[in-house]
Every structure is written in structure tokens, then in C-alpha cells.
Design a protein around this motif. Structure first.
Motif, PDB file in Angstrom:
ATOM      1  N   VAL A 148      43.711  24.414  34.677  1.00 28.41           N
ATOM      2  CA  VAL A 148      44.830  24.213  35.589  1.00 28.41           C
ATOM      3  C   VAL A 148      46.104  24.156  34.759  1.00 28.41           C
ATOM      4  O   VAL A 148      46.229  23.322  33.858  1.00 28.41           O
ATOM      5  CB  VAL A 148      44.680  22.918  36.412  1.00 28.41           C
ATOM      6  CG1 VAL A 148      45.919  22.703  37.294  1.00 28.41           C
ATOM      7  CG2 VAL A 148      43.421  22.964  37.268  1.00 28.41           C
ATOM      8  N   GLN A 149      47.032  25.040  35.063  1.00 25.83           N
ATOM      9  CA  GLN A 149      48.307  25.066  34.351  1.00 25.83           C
ATOM     10  C   GLN A 149      49.370  24.347  35.177  1.00 25.83           C
ATOM     11  O   GLN A 149      49.455  24.532  36.389  1.00 25.83           O
ATOM     12  CB  GLN A 149      48.748  26.493  34.088  1.00 25.83           C
ATOM     13  CG  GLN A 149      47.826  27.249  33.151  1.00 25.83           C
ATOM     14  CD  GLN A 149      48.523  28.437  32.528  1.00 25.83           C
ATOM     15  OE1 GLN A 149      49.392  28.284  31.687  1.00 25.83           O
ATOM     16  NE2 GLN A 149      48.142  29.632  32.944  1.00 25.83           N
ATOM     17  N   ILE A 150      50.188  23.562  34.508  1.00 23.04           N
ATOM     18  CA  ILE A 150      51.247  22.806  35.174  1.00 23.04           C
ATOM     19  C   ILE A 150      52.595  23.372  34.750  1.00 23.04           C
ATOM     20  O   ILE A 150      52.839  23.602  33.570  1.00 23.04           O
ATOM     21  CB  ILE A 150      51.186  21.314  34.800  1.00 23.04           C
ATOM     22  CG1 ILE A 150      49.806  20.732  35.115  1.00 23.04           C
ATOM     23  CG2 ILE A 150      52.267  20.532  35.547  1.00 23.04           C
ATOM     24  CD1 ILE A 150      49.627  19.292  34.644  1.00 23.04           C
ATOM     25  N   GLY A 151      53.441  23.615  35.735  1.00 23.46           N
ATOM     26  CA  GLY A 151      54.822  23.965  35.435  1.00 23.46           C
ATOM     27  C   GLY A 151      55.111  25.429  35.257  1.00 23.46           C
ATOM     28  O   GLY A 151      56.218  25.800  34.884  1.00 23.46           O
ATOM     29  N   ARG A 152      54.127  26.299  35.499  1.00 21.09           N
ATOM     30  CA  ARG A 152      54.420  27.732  35.431  1.00 21.09           C
ATOM     31  C   ARG A 152      53.439  28.493  36.296  1.00 21.09           C
ATOM     32  O   ARG A 152      52.340  28.006  36.595  1.00 21.09           O
ATOM     33  CB  ARG A 152      54.357  28.243  33.993  1.00 21.09           C
ATOM     34  CG  ARG A 152      52.957  28.450  33.456  1.00 21.09           C
ATOM     35  CD  ARG A 152      53.002  29.017  32.042  1.00 21.09           C
ATOM     36  NE  ARG A 152      51.710  29.547  31.626  1.00 21.09           N
ATOM     37  CZ  ARG A 152      51.467  30.004  30.403  1.00 21.09           C
ATOM     38  NH1 ARG A 152      52.417  29.999  29.494  1.00 21.09           N
ATOM     39  NH2 ARG A 152      50.272  30.471  30.094  1.00 21.09           N
ATOM     40  N   GLU A 153      53.845  29.705  36.707  1.00 17.15           N
ATOM     41  CA  GLU A 153      52.983  30.541  37.527  1.00 17.15           C
ATOM     42  C   GLU A 153      51.933  31.214  36.651  1.00 17.15           C
ATOM     43  O   GLU A 153      52.181  31.538  35.491  1.00 17.15           O
ATOM     44  CB  GLU A 153      53.818  31.593  38.257  1.00 17.15           C
ATOM     45  CG  GLU A 153      54.793  31.006  39.269  1.00 17.15           C
ATOM     46  CD  GLU A 153      55.495  32.075  40.085  1.00 17.15           C
ATOM     47  OE1 GLU A 153      54.936  33.182  40.196  1.00 17.15           O
ATOM     48  OE2 GLU A 153      56.587  31.798  40.597  1.00 17.15           O
ATOM     49  N   THR A 154      50.756  31.441  37.241  1.00 22.84           N
ATOM     50  CA  THR A 154      49.652  32.008  36.470  1.00 22.84           C
ATOM     51  C   THR A 154      49.447  33.499  36.727  1.00 22.84           C
ATOM     52  O   THR A 154      48.501  34.078  36.224  1.00 22.84           O
ATOM     53  CB  THR A 154      48.344  31.259  36.789  1.00 22.84           C
ATOM     54  OG1 THR A 154      48.046  31.428  38.181  1.00 22.84           O
ATOM     55  CG2 THR A 154      48.478  29.786  36.488  1.00 22.84           C
ATOM     56  N   LEU A 155      50.342  34.101  37.507  1.00 19.98           N
ATOM     57  CA  LEU A 155      50.331  35.553  37.704  1.00 19.98           C
ATOM     58  C   LEU A 155      48.982  36.074  38.200  1.00 19.98           C
ATOM     59  O   LEU A 155      48.475  37.091  37.734  1.00 19.98           O
ATOM     60  CB  LEU A 155      50.726  36.265  36.400  1.00 19.98           C
ATOM     61  CG  LEU A 155      52.081  35.838  35.799  1.00 19.98           C
ATOM     62  CD1 LEU A 155      52.342  36.563  34.487  1.00 19.98           C
ATOM     63  CD2 LEU A 155      53.210  36.101  36.781  1.00 19.98           C
ATOM     64  N   GLY A 156      48.387  35.354  39.141  1.00 23.34           N
ATOM     65  CA  GLY A 156      47.174  35.826  39.790  1.00 23.34           C
ATOM     66  C   GLY A 156      45.912  35.669  38.984  1.00 23.34           C
ATOM     67  O   GLY A 156      44.884  36.260  39.306  1.00 23.34           O
ATOM     68  N   SER A 157      45.943  34.896  37.911  1.00 23.81           N
ATOM     69  CA  SER A 157      44.746  34.710  37.095  1.00 23.81           C
ATOM     70  C   SER A 157      43.764  33.770  37.804  1.00 23.81           C
ATOM     71  O   SER A 157      44.020  33.275  38.898  1.00 23.81           O
ATOM     72  CB  SER A 157      45.119  34.134  35.725  1.00 23.81           C
ATOM     73  OG  SER A 157      45.418  32.763  35.845  1.00 23.81           O
ATOM     74  N   ARG A 158      42.655  33.486  37.111  1.00 26.58           N
ATOM     75  CA  ARG A 158      41.624  32.602  37.677  1.00 26.58           C
ATOM     76  C   ARG A 158      42.037  31.142  37.630  1.00 26.58           C
ATOM     77  O   ARG A 158      41.350  30.288  38.173  1.00 26.58           O
ATOM     78  CB  ARG A 158      40.318  32.775  36.901  1.00 26.58           C
ATOM     79  CG  ARG A 158      40.410  32.317  35.448  1.00 26.58           C
ATOM     80  CD  ARG A 158      39.100  32.461  34.710  1.00 26.58           C
ATOM     81  NE  ARG A 158      39.210  32.037  33.323  1.00 26.58           N
ATOM     82  CZ  ARG A 158      39.126  30.777  32.910  1.00 26.58           C
ATOM     83  NH1 ARG A 158      38.948  29.808  33.796  1.00 26.58           N
ATOM     84  NH2 ARG A 158      39.237  30.474  31.638  1.00 26.58           N
ATOM     85  N   PHE A 159      43.141  30.813  36.972  1.00 26.50           N
ATOM     86  CA  PHE A 159      43.530  29.431  36.759  1.00 26.50           C
ATOM     87  C   PHE A 159      44.083  28.786  38.031  1.00 26.50           C
ATOM     88  O   PHE A 159      44.667  29.454  38.886  1.00 26.50           O
ATOM     89  CB  PHE A 159      44.607  29.317  35.677  1.00 26.50           C
ATOM     90  CG  PHE A 159      44.228  29.913  34.352  1.00 26.50           C
ATOM     91  CD1 PHE A 159      42.909  29.920  33.929  1.00 26.50           C
ATOM     92  CD2 PHE A 159      45.182  30.464  33.525  1.00 26.50           C
ATOM     93  CE1 PHE A 159      42.553  30.459  32.710  1.00 26.50           C
ATOM     94  CE2 PHE A 159      44.841  31.006  32.299  1.00 26.50           C
ATOM     95  CZ  PHE A 159      43.523  31.003  31.895  1.00 26.50           C
ATOM     96  N   GLY A 160      43.924  27.463  38.104  1.00 25.02           N
ATOM     97  CA  GLY A 160      44.690  26.703  39.078  1.00 25.02           C
ATOM     98  C   GLY A 160      46.118  26.557  38.573  1.00 25.02           C
ATOM     99  O   GLY A 160      46.383  26.696  37.376  1.00 25.02           O
ATOM    100  N   GLU A 161      47.043  26.278  39.472  1.00 27.40           N
ATOM    101  CA  GLU A 161      48.432  26.144  39.032  1.00 27.40           C
ATOM    102  C   GLU A 161      49.172  25.122  39.884  1.00 27.40           C
ATOM    103  O   GLU A 161      48.938  24.990  41.082  1.00 27.40           O
ATOM    104  CB  GLU A 161      49.168  27.483  39.076  1.00 27.40           C
ATOM    105  CG  GLU A 161      49.372  28.046  40.473  1.00 27.40           C
ATOM    106  CD  GLU A 161      50.215  29.322  40.471  1.00 27.40           C
ATOM    107  OE1 GLU A 161      50.461  29.891  39.388  1.00 27.40           O
ATOM    108  OE2 GLU A 161      50.632  29.740  41.568  1.00 27.40           O
TER     109      GLU A 161
END
Length: 331
Positions: A148-161
Motif C-alpha cells: 500500500v503506497q501513501i501519498g502518491r498515485e500507483t498508476l493502475g498497478s496492483r498496489f493499494g493507494e
């Protein structure tokens, strides 16, 4: 089933699970002689672990129960109280699930971030945090682990955001300052020399100033109280007409307010100060700091919620934490 261990690559519990055709929780139960696993499956897991050369890391054996979910929280600076508050929110949410959270401080250093990513695979079940590395680098280092990434967009990846949207809060702050008669409102942004580009918070400030037909003034500041003091001194020397300042974060704002008062400005009578983050520390200075407030506890708790969904095999919807104006005594 796959072959033996790959030279130079540490075998993880997820490698064993994939090769044995079971979940990593099942591998954990088998290796730790827990219940709720039949004898045949247990033996298959043990045989697979032996064939792949799997051994639990010293970290995992000593600090994390193998039958409990562990989450790595990666932050750039533990000394910044914003990240401390986010961590507190994540820890509270994890405790409710009986999960473990291990905090990694990268010191806002790209090389340290890479080093941290390199060891995460053998230590935790999921990763949340603030990253400067590209998505493909993070994906390569985490090997399918929930992220899970905080503070930025993940550009459609598998990550949560989790995104932080402060635009309305900044607009409200500038409207408040302009409405109280301020006409020369500057901004102390993050350190441009370190981050290269102006921040999105500067974009929000610039657009809000345009709405009121006001000129913009900006300079970079190191993200510390001392950095705020130095930048405020330089800005007032160049623009003595300033009657208000908006800052990239509360830590910079506290330094700016100290410096403005040292230079004879009365806060808020003839000089207003507004920070960004809405940290608890802002209520401990005099006058109390007005700020564009982010619910930091909600950021941490939402990250843990998204980890839970990813572990269950569901890609969570992108979450947005929106900022609001918190008026205290400095503006």
C-alpha cells in the motif's frame, strides 16, 4: 512443483507456499507445529521447505510470531511528527487485528529505501508506506507481497493507494487570510534543492492566490524548525511587505513563526502563519498554530484496512484523505 533453491536468492515463506500449493498461513502453521492442518499437508510443506532450503529469518524467529500477520511500515523520517502520527494510526489499527507492525525509517534517502525494500521479503507479510522508487522497482523487490503506497498515485498497478488531497483546505486557508485583509501571502515550500521540483501544495497555493488576484512569493525550506527559521528570515529580508505565510508543513511553520516574532512581527496581529498537517504539536506553541489539517490517524488506519483487503485477495479502491482548515491562534 518447482525445483530447488535459486543461488543468491533467499527462499521466503511465500516461495514455500507457492511450491507446495498452499497459503503462506498454512506454511506458517506447519513450520510452527500449529493445529488446523492435516498431517499429509503438513508433511508436504515440511518436505518442500527442506527441498527449497528455507529457513526462517533471525528477525522473524526473534520478533514476529509466525502465526501472526506482520506489516512493514516504511517512512522517510521518524523525527517528523507527521509520520509519527501516521504510524500511531497504523499501530492502533493493527493491534485491533492482533497484527505486528515493524517501522523502517529510510531517512528520506533513495539508497536506504532500496536497502529497506531488499530485506522486506523475508521479514513481513505486507508493506505500507511512503516510497520514492518507481512502481516497477517496488514490485520487483516485494515479489507479489501486498503493498500500500501513501501519498502518491500507483498508476493502475496492483498496489493499494492512499492519496492526500489538500486542495480545498489550502483554498480555504488562503480565502481566510485574504478575507482578513492579508494581501502579501508567501509560501515556504519543501526544499527545492533536495526535491528538485515545487510541491503539489505549492500548486494548490498558487491557484488559490490567483483566485483572489494576489501575487505569489515562494522559497524552499528544509523540513525542520531550523529550516523554517532560516527560510523565513531570508524571505522577510527579500519581501518585507509580507503579512502572512503558508508553509509546506507544520514543522516549517513553527520555525517560521518563531523567526517572524524574533524579527518583531506580531503573530497574528500583523503577520499570520498557517501550516499544513494539523499536528498535535501545533497546539503546544504560542500562539497555537493554524493549519490545513490531515487526519493522520485515518491515513495509518486506512493503510492497514487496505492490507487486510489485499491479503484476502481483493484489490482495494483508491482512498483519498481530504484536508480541512483548522483555525487556532496564529491566523
Amino acid at each position: 512443483m518447482t525445483g530447488g533453491p535459486v543461488p543468491g536468492k533467499r527462499t521466503t515463506i511465500r516461495d514455500v507456499a507457492k511450491s507446495a500449493g498452499v497459503s503462506y498461513q498454512t506454511v506458517s502453521r506447519a513450520l510452527n507445529d500449529k493445529g488446523e492442518i492435516d498431517t499429509t499437508t503438513k508433511q508436504r510443506v515440511l518436505d518442500t521447505a527442506k527441498r527449497l532450503g528455507y529457513r526462517p529469518s533471525r528477525f522473524a524467529r526473534g520478533l514476529v510470531r509466525q502465526d501472526s500477520t506482520s506489516v512493514g511500515l516504511v517512512i522517510p523520517n521518524l523525527l517528523n511528527p507527521y509520520f509519527t502520527e501516521v504510524a500511531a494510526g497504523a499501530l492502533e489499527a493493527a493491534r485491533r487485528r492482533d497484527w505486528h507492525v515493524v517501522v523502517y525509517d529510510t531517512a528520506d534517502d533513495p539508497d536506504q529505501e532500496l536497502s529497506t525494500l531488499a530485506v522486506l521479503g523475508s521479514q513481513v507479510d505486507a508493506v505500507v508506506g511512503y516510497f520514492g522508487q518507481p512502481d516497477d522497482v517496488i514490485d520487483r523487490h516485494t515479489g507479489g507481497m501486498p503493498v500500500v503506497q501513501i501519498g502518491r498515485e500507483t498508476l493502475g498497478s496492483r498496489f493499494g493507494e492512499i492519496k492526500v488531497d489538500g486542495e480545498d483546505g489550502v483554498r480555504a486557508a488562503i480565502a481566510h487570510l485574504a478575507g482578513s485583509g492579508r494581501r502579501h501571502i508567501g509560501m515556504l515550500d519543501h526544499d527545492h534543492d533536495h526535491h528538485h521540483d515545487a510541491s503539489v501544495r505549492y500548486t494548490w497555493y498558487r491557484e488559490a492566490m490567483r483566485e483572489h488576484g494576489l501575487p505569489t512569493y515562494v522559497t524552499g525550506a528544509a523540513q525542520s524548525i531550523e529550516g523554517g527559521q532560516r527560510a523565513m528570515a531570508a524571505m522577510l529580508d527579500e519581501h518585507p511587505e509580507l503579512d502572512a505565510i503558508f508553509t509546506y508543513n507544520d514543522v516549517i511553520a513553527i520555525g517560521a513563526m518563531f523567526q517572524a516574532r524574533l524579527l518583531g512581527r506580531r503573530v497574528p496581529a500583523d503577520f499570520a502563519v498557517v501550516g499544513f498537517d494539523g499536528l498535535a504539536i501545533g497546539s503546544m506553541v504560542e500562539p497555537p498554530l493554524s493549519s490545513v489539517r490531515i487526519d493522520t490517524r485515518a491515513v495509518g488506519a486506512t493503510a492497514i484496512d487496505q492490507v487486510s483487503q489485499l491479503l484476502a485477495g481483493t484489490k482495494p479502491d483508491s482512498a483519498t484523505i481530504r484536508a480541512t482548515l483548522l483555525l487556532r491562534g496564529s491566523a
